[in-house]
Design an enzyme around this catalytic site. Structure first.
Site, PDB file in Angstrom:
ATOM      1  N   ASP A  67       0.617  -0.983   0.429  1.00  0.00           N
ATOM      2  CA  ASP A  67       0.039   0.256   0.014  1.00  0.00           C
ATOM      3  C   ASP A  67       0.901   1.210   0.174  1.00  0.00           C
ATOM      4  O   ASP A  67       1.461   1.928   0.891  1.00  0.00           O
ATOM      5  CB  ASP A  67      -0.815   0.537   1.628  1.00  0.00           C
ATOM      6  N   ASP A 274      -1.727   5.493  -6.047  1.00  0.00           N
ATOM      7  CA  ASP A 274      -1.473   4.063  -4.929  1.00  0.00           C
ATOM      8  C   ASP A 274      -1.768   2.594  -5.519  1.00  0.00           C
ATOM      9  O   ASP A 274      -2.547   2.542  -6.079  1.00  0.00           O
ATOM     10  CB  ASP A 274      -2.897   4.718  -4.275  1.00  0.00           C
TER      11      ASP A 274
END
Length: 393
Positions: A67, A274
């Site tokens: 992440d 992301d």
């Protein structure tokens, strides 16, 4: 109870790692330890990518979500009050000799914590999708796979030992935070990895076609993305998340200038890259223009998607669609997106556009990033893209 926010935690400086011998005079500092170059294979499942790490002494394996939009690394821990089901064993800190909680009277904790009736530093992270984790801020030894075949072991990594966790799949043990905040792995290990990392995300569908393809992540000098075909774009300064300037998107010969959401204080074309988000998100006004242009350029039968979440779907055989070339024009970097970056098969004979409207934030998700080698250099303050990076590295 404290909430971990970006850019708040300052960590004690650890001895830097160098891979060449140092001459140390008697009575001075000891020889600095060499850390093997960190590189790990990633596993794809249900739109997420997982990295295998080992934690603790004795070590236990954990599969954590990759992440770049998260700062804090956390692991599901015993005792677990509210937890999701997990396929791998749960980390039990009582069985680890190298585990320590962070005391509430330390400088580390005081920057992020509101006092409770105990002496342990608590953390809490709630994500935009409603998933959440809560527990003790702790330190432990982390071990990573390396190019040498031996583990790279790094002690005293601060992480969240999660006792209350919800909204996550049973394939994960937690999350590895790769954003730019002080609490992230990237900055905690800056001496070892020089604030550089890169990854190539390969969808499950391609893995079944090309046996040489493999998702992976690298850190340090081994992560540098360079050579023919590489394009680089600057990171927007002063941010702990990875924001890029998206100037426009072209669909065939039509160029659509991009601007951020109306609710944003900045009128530039700011977009977050992301790895922990699946889709591409755009402000409603820009998305409406983009959708209209795309639909007009595709001569294929439209098809309704049962959930109603995806606006643009088509009937398709063999997950193939004839669409014009789509290019994301970042500052100094034109990134051509393949149909696989822009469309995904939801069901047999049904493919849908992976761009959706959202007023809160523009996001360049992991479907758009797939099949590129993407490098993050926080020293040079840039992100680099190499198409079909798995064939070149």
């Amino acid at each position: 109870m404290g909430i971990i926010t970006k850019g708040l935690i300052k960590f004690p400086i650890r001895t830097p790692s160098k891979c060449h011998p140092l001459v140390i005079l008697p009575g001075f500092l000891p020889k600095k330890k060499c850390v093997n170059p960190i590189q790990s294979t990633l596993t794809a499942s249900h739109g997420e990518y997982f990295m295998k790490i080992s934690i603790g002494t004795p070590a236990i394996d954990a599969f954590v979500i990759l992440d770049t939009g998260g700062h804090l690394t956390w692991i599901r821990c015993e005792p677990c009050v509210e937890c999701f089901k997990q396929l791998t064993p749960i980390f039990n800190p009582k069985n680890r000799s190298s585990y320590e909680t962070v005391s509430c009277n330390t400088k580390l904790c005081q920057q992020v914590w509101s006092p409770l009736n105990n002496n342990t530093c608590n953390y809490e992270v709630t994500n935009a999708d409603g998933s959440a984790t809560l527990g003790d801020l702790s330190v432990e030894t982390f071990r990573f796979a390396s190019t040498s075949g031996k583990h790279a072991s790094i002690p005293k990594i601060a992480f969240g030992c999660g006792h209350n966790n919800s909204g996550f799949s049973n394939t994960t043990s937690g999350l590895i935070g790769l954003a730019g905040g002080d609490v992230s792995i990237v900055n905690q290990m800056h001496q070892e990895i020089k604030r550089k990392f890169s990854y190539c995300l390969i969808p499950v569908e391609l893995l079944s076609i090309d046996s040489n393809a493999a998702s992976h992540i690298s850190f340090g000098d081994n992560a540098v993305v360079s050579g023919p075909g590489v394009v680089s774009t600057p990171l927007i300064p002063g941010q702990s998340l990875y924001y890029l300037t998206l100037e426009s998107i072209s669909n065939g010969n039509k160029i659509l200038p991009f601007k951020s959401s109306k609710i944003s204080s900045n009128t530039q074309g700011i977009i977050l890259i992301d790895s922990g988000t699946l889709l591409m998100y755009f402000p409603h006004e820009f998305y409406a223009t983009l959708e209209k242009t795309l639909v007009a350029s595709i001569n294929t039968t439209r098809k309704h998607e049962p959930s109603g979440f995806f606006n643009v779907c088509y009937a398709s055989k063999n997950d193939i669609i004839n669409a014009p070339k789509i290019v994301a024009h970042f500052t100094n970097a034109d990134v051509e997106l393949s149909p696989a970056n822009v469309f995904t098969q939801l069901d047999e004979g049904l493919i849908c556009l992976t761009m959706v409207p959202d007023e809160a934030m523009a996001i360049f998700g992991n479907l758009a990033q797939a099949n590129f080698l993407i490098g993050y250099d926080l020293v040079a303050k840039q992100v680099s893209f190499l198409p079909k990076g798995w064939t070149k590295h």
